[in-house]
Enzyme design. Structure first.
Site: not given
Length: 563
Positions: A218, A222, A373-374, A435
């Site tokens: 995760h 960032y 997340f795309h 997915r």
């Protein structure tokens, strides 16, 4: 700023290698939409397996491209603001470690010996070269941080009462996050997975491996995002024709990322029975803390853009939107950054859904997740990377951008593709579409008993969006490599746009020192991850045999049956 020939070459290679590999990553991104829409009802195409392509797509786009670019952009930023080049010997050492590591992992993936997906969860097992390559890539990316930190300390000794440049602060925050979070995945790779892959251990603690991965996984988001944030704060206001609304707001946001980026990985394990509910609740609350710096950034950058628009003569409440340089090919970075900001709105909102344990139960392991997340990785992250890569190469080499009018259209075309693509995935996820699955073999194959017609429109949307994104990607490659092939027509320099602050608040020591924030980060990490790691060590479950991603039966059983 004039820079040495060696330093130029270093940046060229750090940009050129991942973008060359990106051609493979984008091709396999298109192929995923083709498989999932049922256009292909087979396990492989052009001698590349579906899961092999999915692994290549994830690893190249999400790890190799982002890591190489972050190092190159960090080198450029540190050198520009300190007016001094980093240690070139260390720079080349870093480059070769990352390159050799990438080559080892690429061989394992291309040869079909590492189809373990981007997350490389056990009990999926890869060739040892995949794990060794990942470790070398990570270690290579650590090297510049220690050099930059030394440069920062020396600069601070001579400028004790001067605010650290915001871009330098962001770069050091980003690589501090990266160093801390990658310690966990380095341990996972070197101590758990590599000995297991080499046959020295019979099994592996799957829960511990997953927990260590998400300690890294995760925070990795960032690490991807912060170069874009640095551009939003220090470049976007300048090229839009205005000023940064508040310098202090940027510093607060960056230091908050230092606190909240790492200790929230367990929210990716809401469905793991080995982690207790109390730990999941605590980490869920911490995850919402990450939204605070994002909200600060949204307000600050919006105010900065409003100031720019009003300087250009905008009237009314929202009139400034119409005065910004959307299609100005002379400041094409604006197009890349503004499109990334727009997409990040949707990425952030869908991320809040994932952070809720209850809502996560609805979308867990569905197409909603890649839809989310795309919007982030393929939104602000990707657009900032390709836009800044073109800018850095062009300015340092002294070559004009090839096809400038096409260049400024690319981010808008990519944004349209992402919106269509992610809408299809998110919609499909809410309908239960899985997915990572080759839907063309089963659920989108009319000849299969598992055919699910309600997923036809959602996967077709994904296919349409994927084709548009692929076209935008091709245009980027034409522009980038076309620029490389052009003749030099002016003296190349290292130059970055620098935004002045509209509200340039006085230096506040707390927001110009790393020590108190690093100590606080350490305390939060201990509180957040000690119980989670204790759970992982205690609730290990049975040892897991080796699996391949395309079959739920253990590989050993398949092998013995064939005999």
């Amino acid at each position: 700023m004039q820079i040495s020939r060696s330093f130029k070459r270093l940046i060229y290679w750090e940009l050129g290698i991942p973008i060359t590999l990106l051609t493979i990553g984008i091709y396999h991104g298109l192929m995923q939409t083709v498989y999932r829409a049922g256009v292909l009802s087979q396990a492989s195409f052009a001698h590349l397996d579906y899961y092999q392509g999915l692994t290549l797509h994830g690893v190249i786009n999400a790890i190799v491209l982002t890591t190489f670019f972050a190092v190159a952009f960090g080198h450029a930023t540190i050198a520009f603001y300190f007016k001094k080049e980093p240690n070139k010997n260390l720079g080349w050492l870093s480059f070769w470690l990352m390159t050799v590591g990438t080559a080892l992992a690429a061989w394992a993936m291309l040869s079909g010996k590492a189809s373990v997906l981007y997350t490389f969860y056990p009990p999926l097992k890869a060739h040892p070269f995949f794990y060794l390559g990942a470790a070398l890539l990570i270690v290579g990316s650590w090297v510049p941080l220690f050099d930059w930190a030394k440069m920062y300390v020396n600069w601070k000794k001579e400028n004790a009462q001067v605010k650290t440049p915001l871009a330098v602060l962001g770069t050091l925050v980003n690589f501090t996050i990266w160093f801390v979070c990658t310690l966990a995945v380095a341990y996972e790779v070197l101590v758990l997975l590599l000995p297991w892959a080499m046959g020295w251990k019979a099994t592996v603690n799957v829960t511990l491996a997953r927990t260590l991965f998400w300690f890294f996984g995760h925070a990795l988001v960032y690490f991807w995002l912060l170069p874009a944030y640095i551009m939003f704060y220090t470049i976007l206001p300048k090229i839009s024709g205005g000023k940064l609304f508040s310098d202090l707001a940027g510093r607060v946001a960056l230091f908050l990322f230092l606190l909240f980026s790492i200790p929230v990985g367990v929210h990716h394990q809401f469905s793991d029975p080995s982690i207790s509910k109390g730990i999941k609740l605590f980490q869920g609350l911490l995850t919402y803390g990450v939204a605070i710096p994002s909200f600060i950034t949204a307000f600050t950058i919006a105010a900065s853009l409003e100031y720019a628009g009003r300087k250009r003569g905008a009237k009314g409440l929202l009139g400034f939107f119409g005065k910004l340089p959307y299609l100005d090919s002379n400041v094409y970075l604006f197009a890349y950054l503004i499109c990334g900001l727009f997409l990040f709105i949707f990425g952030g909102l869908t991320g809040l859904v994932n952070a809720s344990a209850q809502l996560n139960n609805v979308v867990h392991n569905t197409a909603w997740l890649p839809g989310h997340f795309h919007m982030t990785v393929a939104g602000p992250v990707f657009l900032a990377i390709i836009g800044m890569s073109t800018y850095l190469y062009s300015t340092i080499s002294g070559k004009k951008v090839f096809l400038p009018r096409i260049n400024v259209i690319i981010p808008y075309l990519w944004t349209i593709g992402i919106l269509i693509f992610s809408t299809g995935l998110s919609w499909g996820g809410l309908l239960g579409e899985p997915r990572r699955t080759n839907l063309g073999m089963t659920y989108l194959n009319p000849k299969s008993q598992l055919f699910t017609p309600e997923w036809v429109p959602t996967t077709l949307l994904g296919l349409v969006g994927g084709i548009i994104m692929f076209v935008a990607g091709l245009l980027f490659f034409i522009v980038f490599f076309g620029t490389i092939l052009r003749k030099k027509d002016h003296e190349g320099v290292l130059e970055l746009p620098v935004s002045e602050a509209l509200h340039d608040e006085p230096r506040i020591a707390l927001f110009d020192k790393f020590k108190p924030w690093l100590v606080t980060m350490g305390v939060i990490l201990v509180l957040a991850y000690t119980p989670a790691l204790m759970n992982a060590l205690k609730n290990t479950g049975p040892g897991a045999p080796r699996f391949t991603p395309d079959n739920p039966v253990p590989a050993e059983i398949i092998s013995s049956t064939r005999k």
